[in-house]
Write a protein that holds these residues in place. Structure first.
Motif, short mmCIF file in Angstrom:
data_model
loop_
_atom_site.label_atom_id
_atom_site.label_comp_id
_atom_site.label_asym_id
_atom_site.label_seq_id
_atom_site.Cartn_x
_atom_site.Cartn_y
_atom_site.Cartn_z
N ALA A 173 0.84 -1.20 0.00
CA ALA A 173 0.00 0.00 0.00
C ALA A 173 0.88 1.26 0.00
O ALA A 173 0.63 2.20 -0.75
N LEU A 176 2.28 1.76 -3.37
CA LEU A 176 1.26 2.22 -4.32
C LEU A 176 1.00 3.71 -4.14
O LEU A 176 0.94 4.47 -5.11
N ILE A 184 -7.42 2.09 -3.87
CA ILE A 184 -6.87 0.75 -3.68
C ILE A 184 -7.98 -0.23 -3.36
O ILE A 184 -8.84 0.03 -2.53
N ASN A 186 -8.24 -3.81 -1.78
CA ASN A 186 -7.35 -4.67 -0.99
C ASN A 186 -7.96 -6.05 -0.73
O ASN A 186 -8.94 -6.18 -0.01
#
Lengths: 224, 224
Positions: A173, A176, A184, A186
């Motif tokens: 994360a 990113l 995102i 997840n």
DNA sequence: TCGTGTGAAAGTTTTCACAGCA
DNA sequence: TGCTGTGAAAACTTTCACACGA
């Protein structure tokens, strides 16, 4: 699950569609596509609600947040409504996504048929395992984590999918976010911490089953 | 997504935990496991809430539906609370599931590490494609659709996962119900119709991304 | 004293029911 | 007449704030 501010927002008379409604708009879109395939050009809120699996009043209330796209006494024009919803949820453009982690789940996602027809294009795959880097999955070459930033910038990707084990999720994360991703999805069984300007949604496969198991247990206990 | 009746229920003084709470109990369980791994034996609602990513007041309200398992001025005993929640959601027994459809997604699910540690055991795989029947995936031999009923009965499976394309979903759901399955997790991008006594939950991978895309679009439009 | 358990308030979502328009 | 669009009611969920007990 989502972090979001319901901005009344810039300029326009009044924006800010309720979360619950936003979550259903893609469902309506799918239902409208199904109606089109059946050759149906006009439908009532009852028809569409049945197709989408919701209550007709809820459907009408949801649509009322977008505007008045129906005709009283008649119903909705399937194609017109489809266009308006698509416009609202950004479905008339394609969204490039990067998938991080090409284990079983990541590979399955990269091959998932459902994405392409919904304006989602898997534009890049990234993995931290050197043995996987350079291999091709679903026609896409897997890049190294170190190249994430470059890949995201080059292809102007704004959405990332985490499909790694839980332990790696936070690290991924962070990478990113650093690479410029602002949304995102997840799949890792772990919470991730991100800055305020980044949205995260979480899909947890075992939680869904655990919820079913709970109800299953209640049913079993019914004998008492 | 779920069809459920919140039965006040059999015998017990008062049952019926709110849906929203049930959906979070597995999250708390995971958070408690994490605390145990960190060697923490007691925690406050603040600690646990932080670990689970929720508001502490919400956590306490949720737990209050199960009973009074905390100590005022002190907090919760991690192991004891874990046990109580596990008991409530049927997590101290294993649940056998059958996965129908062993394409990319079905295969990924059958190999998913997160299940085993959450009391979910993939007990059988079924596919309609004769070429896949008889092959072994993640150590499990794929059975034919025709054998579904037998497999479900033999292994006393009550939960089924649909991991087929959308077109096949309803047919598969009918077969599952016929075989005696009473809870279904549906990954296919299609609604399925089932009798009242069967629970269905739906996970739609592209819808999650479409919701993110909507927010992404709003962010992009912020320049206006 | 500290943190749980919980009534009561606030916020959100769903459902109802009907006015109003084609 | 028939079906949308929508106020108002009901249901559900979250948050607050504090009494109470260890």
């Amino acid at each position: 699950m989502t972090i979001l501010r319901n901005r009344p927002s810039a300029g326009s008379p009044e924006r800010g569609i309720p979360d619950a409604t936003v979550a259903r708009l893609p469902v309506y879109l799918r239902a409208l596509n199904a109606l089109t395939e059946q050759g149906i050009g006009t439908c009532s809120s009852n028809d569409l609600a049945a197709q989408a699996g919701v209550n007709p009043a809820k459907l009408r209330k949801d649509l009322s947040h977008l505007g008045s796209y129906g005709t009283r006494g008649v119903g909705y024009d399937v194609e017109y409504l489809r266009y308006q919803i698509a416009l609202e949820i950004g479905q008339n453009q394609d969204w490039d996504v990067v998938i991080v982690g090409v284990g079983n789940l990541g590979s399955a996602l990269s091959a998932y048929q459902g994405f392409s027809t919904r304006g989602i294009r898997v534009a890049a795959l990234v993995d931290s395992n050197p043995e996987r880097v350079g291999t091709t999955i679903s026609g896409i070459e897997v890049s190294a984590m170190a190249d994430l930033k470059k890949v995201v910038a080059e292809r102007e990707i704004s959405i990332g999918i985490i499909a790694t084990p839980g332990e790696a999720a936070q690290e991924v994360a962070d990478r990113l976010v650093e690479a410029g991703i602002t949304s995102i999805l997840n799949f890792a069984p772990a919470l991730v911490q991100v800055p305020d300007n980044v949205d995260v949604r979480k899909v947890d496969l075992s939680i869904e089953l655990q919820i079913l198991a709970y109800h299953e247990q209640r049913k079993a206990g019914e004998a008492s």
